[in-house]
Design a protein around this motif. Sequence first.
Motif, mmCIF file in Angstrom:
data_model
loop_
_atom_site.group_PDB
_atom_site.id
_atom_site.type_symbol
_atom_site.label_atom_id
_atom_site.label_comp_id
_atom_site.label_asym_id
_atom_site.label_seq_id
_atom_site.Cartn_x
_atom_site.Cartn_y
_atom_site.Cartn_z
ATOM 1 N N MET A 1 0.896 -1.081 0.077
ATOM 2 C CA MET A 1 0.147 -0.139 0.039
ATOM 3 C C MET A 1 1.084 1.347 0.052
ATOM 4 N N SER A 2 0.798 2.206 -0.923
ATOM 5 C CA SER A 2 1.397 3.518 -1.052
ATOM 6 C C SER A 2 1.195 4.429 0.197
ATOM 7 N N LYS A 3 2.185 5.077 0.233
ATOM 8 C CA LYS A 3 1.924 6.207 1.391
ATOM 9 C C LYS A 3 0.670 7.054 1.247
ATOM 10 N N GLN A 4 0.119 7.283 0.022
ATOM 11 C CA GLN A 4 -1.051 8.194 -0.195
ATOM 12 C C GLN A 4 -2.300 7.359 0.140
ATOM 13 N N SER A 5 -2.185 6.223 -0.423
ATOM 14 C CA SER A 5 -3.408 5.230 -0.116
ATOM 15 C C SER A 5 -3.484 5.054 1.506
ATOM 16 N N SER A 6 -2.313 4.671 2.215
ATOM 17 C CA SER A 6 -2.052 4.569 3.676
ATOM 18 C C SER A 6 -2.838 5.835 4.199
ATOM 19 N N THR A 7 -2.523 7.100 3.833
ATOM 20 C CA THR A 7 -2.816 8.337 4.490
ATOM 21 C C THR A 7 -4.650 8.484 4.206
ATOM 22 N N GLN A 8 -5.031 8.116 2.797
ATOM 23 C CA GLN A 8 -6.453 8.149 2.778
ATOM 24 C C GLN A 8 -7.230 6.907 3.715
ATOM 25 N N GLN A 9 -6.704 5.987 3.981
ATOM 26 C CA GLN A 9 -7.438 5.056 4.791
ATOM 27 C C GLN A 9 -7.369 5.477 6.154
ATOM 28 N N LEU A 10 -6.327 6.117 6.590
ATOM 29 C CA LEU A 10 -6.419 6.845 7.924
ATOM 30 C C LEU A 10 -7.584 7.708 7.905
ATOM 31 N N GLN A 11 -7.689 8.622 6.972
ATOM 32 C CA GLN A 11 -8.524 9.512 6.867
ATOM 33 C C GLN A 11 -9.892 9.111 7.118
ATOM 34 N N ILE A 12 -10.155 8.120 6.473
ATOM 35 C CA ILE A 12 -11.582 7.449 6.226
ATOM 36 C C ILE A 12 -11.672 6.791 7.541
ATOM 37 N N GLU A 13 -10.764 6.107 8.257
ATOM 38 C CA GLU A 13 -11.048 5.571 9.512
ATOM 39 C C GLU A 13 -11.484 6.563 10.493
#
Length: 227
Positions: A1-13
């Motif tokens: 998982m890319s850094k951008q995807s990880s950041t997006q997932q954290l935002q969604i959570e």
Amino acid sequence: MSKQSSTQQLQIEAALLAGFQEGSVSVPLLFLKNYPALNLSEIEVMTLIHLISFLEKEKNDFPTTDEIQSRMSASPDLVIASLQKLIHEQFIAIDEDTEETTGIRSERYNLTPLYRKLAKLVAEQQMAQLTASRTSIQSDESAKSIFTTFEKEFARPLTPMELETISGWLDKDLYKEELIMTALKEAVFAGKVHFRYIDRILLEWSRNRVATVDQAKEYSQRFRQSR
């Protein structure tokens, strides 16, 4: 998982967490415990819970079928059938209001019938439990009374075997208490105050279908006259 995807997932959570913390819906525990006794299916229960949510949290007192169905996995037809049953069987009502100034009519769901049904059900359950408890107490008191009467007539405490014999008459042979007491009186009258004699009396009455005290007295009188 890319850094951008990880950041997006954290935002969604984080957004979901905020949503979870937004609040909860007040669904009565008694409703969750007793809905099977009201003959409600899981789909009907979820329909009611969503109605509670619309009314309580979103101040939407007449959500459309599409709005309700969009939050459920059930098909539109099942949701419609669920609402129809809830209305037909008077779990919910639809109230109509008319604005005095404009004359515009509006409708809203009313869940009071559901709570009335639930209150009636729980009250009936509690009354049944209370009645059963009273019956049990009365049965215990009745048993104590018959044991006390026997001890009084025998002028001594009963032995464990004798106590078991009386319990057997009541629970296994299903002799009525009043018949047992009448048989005891017959034994006293005959001067044969012992359990074997009382048991023979009860057995004789049972064989001759003596079921009441009056029948027992009549039978005993005929027996004495025949001797």
